[in-house]
Motif scaffolding. Structure first.
Motif, PDB file in Angstrom:
ATOM      1  N   GLY A  55       0.815  -1.213   0.000  1.00 47.50           N
ATOM      2  CA  GLY A  55       0.000   0.000   0.000  1.00 47.50           C
ATOM      3  C   GLY A  55       0.843   1.254   0.000  1.00 47.50           C
ATOM      4  N   SER A  56       1.846   1.289   0.870  1.00 44.86           N
ATOM      5  CA  SER A  56       2.710   2.475   0.887  1.00 44.86           C
ATOM      6  C   SER A  56       3.579   2.512  -0.358  1.00 44.86           C
ATOM      7  CB  SER A  56       3.561   2.513   2.156  1.00 44.86           C
ATOM      8  OG  SER A  56       4.448   1.427   2.213  1.00 44.86           O
ATOM      9  N   GLY A  57       3.950   1.325  -0.852  1.00 44.03           N
ATOM     10  CA  GLY A  57       4.734   1.272  -2.081  1.00 44.03           C
ATOM     11  C   GLY A  57       3.967   1.785  -3.277  1.00 44.03           C
ATOM     12  N   TYR A  58       2.670   1.576  -3.308  1.00 47.80           N
ATOM     13  CA  TYR A  58       1.843   2.101  -4.396  1.00 47.80           C
ATOM     14  C   TYR A  58       1.678   3.609  -4.272  1.00 47.80           C
ATOM     15  CZ  TYR A  58      -2.199   3.433  -7.120  1.00 47.80           C
ATOM     16  OH  TYR A  58      -3.038   4.078  -7.989  1.00 47.80           O
ATOM     17  N   ARG A  67       2.734  14.596  -8.993  1.00 49.03           N
ATOM     18  CA  ARG A  67       3.519  15.719  -8.469  1.00 49.03           C
ATOM     19  C   ARG A  67       2.996  16.208  -7.115  1.00 49.03           C
ATOM     20  NH1 ARG A  67       6.068  15.740 -13.011  1.00 49.03           N
ATOM     21  NH2 ARG A  67       5.752  16.719 -14.952  1.00 49.03           N
ATOM     22  N   THR A  68       2.631  15.228  -6.274  1.00 50.13           N
ATOM     23  CA  THR A  68       2.170  15.540  -4.914  1.00 50.13           C
ATOM     24  C   THR A  68       2.990  14.775  -3.882  1.00 50.13           C
ATOM     25  OG1 THR A  68       0.485  13.793  -5.032  1.00 50.13           O
ATOM     26  CG2 THR A  68      -0.204  16.030  -5.664  1.00 50.13           C
ATOM     27  N   ALA A  69       4.263  14.519  -4.215  1.00 52.60           N
ATOM     28  CA  ALA A  69       5.134  13.741  -3.329  1.00 52.60           C
ATOM     29  C   ALA A  69       5.248  14.401  -1.961  1.00 52.60           C
ATOM     30  CB  ALA A  69       6.512  13.584  -3.959  1.00 52.60           C
ATOM     31  N   ARG A  70       5.407  13.558  -0.951  1.00 54.01           N
ATOM     32  CA  ARG A  70       5.555  14.022   0.422  1.00 54.01           C
ATOM     33  C   ARG A  70       7.031  14.075   0.799  1.00 54.01           C
ATOM     34  NH1 ARG A  70       1.301   9.720   2.872  1.00 54.01           N
ATOM     35  NH2 ARG A  70      -0.592  10.616   1.970  1.00 54.01           N
ATOM     36  N   GLY A  71       7.423  15.129   1.475  1.00 53.36           N
ATOM     37  CA  GLY A  71       8.772  15.229   2.038  1.00 53.36           C
ATOM     38  C   GLY A  71       9.872  14.779   1.109  1.00 53.36           C
ATOM     39  N   SER A  72      10.544  13.707   1.514  1.00 54.94           N
ATOM     40  CA  SER A  72      11.722  13.243   0.768  1.00 54.94           C
ATOM     41  C   SER A  72      11.400  12.112  -0.214  1.00 54.94           C
ATOM     42  CB  SER A  72      12.792  12.785   1.750  1.00 54.94           C
ATOM     43  OG  SER A  72      12.308  11.682   2.506  1.00 54.94           O
ATOM     44  N   GLU A  73      10.138  11.932  -0.567  1.00 53.07           N
ATOM     45  CA  GLU A  73       9.798  10.876  -1.516  1.00 53.07           C
ATOM     46  C   GLU A  73      10.410  11.176  -2.877  1.00 53.07           C
ATOM     47  OE1 GLU A  73       5.517   9.260   0.144  1.00 53.07           O
ATOM     48  OE2 GLU A  73       5.507  10.723  -1.484  1.00 53.07           O
ATOM     49  N   ASP A  74      11.084  10.182  -3.402  1.00 52.05           N
ATOM     50  CA  ASP A  74      11.661  10.275  -4.736  1.00 52.05           C
ATOM     51  C   ASP A  74      11.729   8.873  -5.316  1.00 52.05           C
ATOM     52  OD1 ASP A  74      13.800   9.067  -3.428  1.00 52.05           O
ATOM     53  OD2 ASP A  74      15.125  10.795  -3.612  1.00 52.05           O
ATOM     54  N   GLU A  76      14.198   6.904  -5.729  1.00 54.83           N
ATOM     55  CA  GLU A  76      15.018   5.995  -4.913  1.00 54.83           C
ATOM     56  C   GLU A  76      14.242   5.458  -3.719  1.00 54.83           C
ATOM     57  OE1 GLU A  76      17.879   4.236  -5.188  1.00 54.83           O
ATOM     58  OE2 GLU A  76      17.658   5.002  -7.216  1.00 54.83           O
ATOM     59  N   SER A  77      13.417   6.295  -3.098  1.00 49.38           N
ATOM     60  CA  SER A  77      12.628   5.807  -1.964  1.00 49.38           C
ATOM     61  C   SER A  77      11.586   4.795  -2.436  1.00 49.38           C
ATOM     62  CB  SER A  77      11.988   6.958  -1.187  1.00 49.38           C
ATOM     63  OG  SER A  77      11.144   7.734  -1.998  1.00 49.38           O
ATOM     64  N   VAL A  78      11.090   4.954  -3.658  1.00 45.80           N
ATOM     65  CA  VAL A  78      10.170   3.961  -4.224  1.00 45.80           C
ATOM     66  C   VAL A  78      10.907   2.642  -4.400  1.00 45.80           C
ATOM     67  CG1 VAL A  78       8.808   3.317  -6.261  1.00 45.80           C
ATOM     68  CG2 VAL A  78       8.731   5.661  -5.402  1.00 45.80           C
ATOM     69  N   ARG A  79      12.096   2.700  -4.942  1.00 43.27           N
ATOM     70  CA  ARG A  79      12.888   1.483  -5.147  1.00 43.27           C
ATOM     71  C   ARG A  79      13.217   0.812  -3.823  1.00 43.27           C
ATOM     72  NH1 ARG A  79      15.045   0.615 -10.113  1.00 43.27           N
ATOM     73  NH2 ARG A  79      16.956  -0.237  -9.267  1.00 43.27           N
ATOM     74  N   ASP A  80      13.510   1.579  -2.787  1.00 43.28           N
ATOM     75  CA  ASP A  80      13.756   1.014  -1.457  1.00 43.28           C
ATOM     76  C   ASP A  80      12.504   0.326  -0.919  1.00 43.28           C
ATOM     77  OD1 ASP A  80      16.352   1.969  -1.516  1.00 43.28           O
ATOM     78  OD2 ASP A  80      15.912   3.729  -0.264  1.00 43.28           O
ATOM     79  N   GLU A  81      11.363   0.945  -1.121  1.00 45.64           N
ATOM     80  CA  GLU A  81      10.091   0.374  -0.668  1.00 45.64           C
ATOM     81  C   GLU A  81       9.824  -0.947  -1.383  1.00 45.64           C
ATOM     82  OE1 GLU A  81       6.959   0.986   2.030  1.00 45.64           O
ATOM     83  OE2 GLU A  81       8.717   2.212   1.705  1.00 45.64           O
ATOM     84  N   ILE A  82      10.119  -1.004  -2.665  1.00 42.51           N
ATOM     85  CA  ILE A  82       9.931  -2.234  -3.437  1.00 42.51           C
ATOM     86  C   ILE A  82      10.853  -3.331  -2.900  1.00 42.51           C
ATOM     87  CG2 ILE A  82      10.279  -3.303  -5.708  1.00 42.51           C
ATOM     88  CD1 ILE A  82       9.323  -0.566  -6.894  1.00 42.51           C
TER      89      ILE A  82
END
Length: 102
Positions: A55-58, A67-74, A76-82
């Motif tokens: 859920g958080s990964g999605y 274009r509504t990313a929170r804080g430090s979401e980028d 790379e953080s998506v790849r870490d979540e995956i």
């Protein structure tokens, strides 16, 4: 989600990719609902951990696309979540196999 993260990273238009991820998410939600009815309670703890991570990964790539990313979401953080999701999926699979005696 991994493919969508790649689309975001290389800078292609992510709209079509997000539609594909959304369709996969809908299918997943249906299967998750079925699992809650059939998976033994002892395994549901693992299933819920995976569900939470997915859920958080999605949410992250969806927000990046819109274009509504929170804080430090980028990306790379998506790849870490995956990657964390894959680890949890491996744990869930091991738990379920043990439960089945496999």
């Amino acid at each position: 989600m991994n493919d969508h993260a790649h689309v975001l990273r290389i800078g292609h238009d992510p709209q079509e990719s997000l539609v594909t991820v959304g369709a996969a998410r809908s299918d997943y939600r249906r299967r998750y609902a079925e699992a809650q009815m059939t998976v033994p309670d002892s395994d549901l703890t693992e299933v819920r951990l995976v569900d939470s991570r997915l859920g958080s990964g999605y949410g992250m790539p969806a927000r990046l696309t819109r274009r509504t990313a929170r804080g430090s979401e980028d990306v790379e953080s998506v790849r870490d979540e995956i990657k964390q999701g894959w680890r949890l999926l491996s744990g869930m699979r091991a738990t379920m196999r043990t439960d089945l005696g496999a």
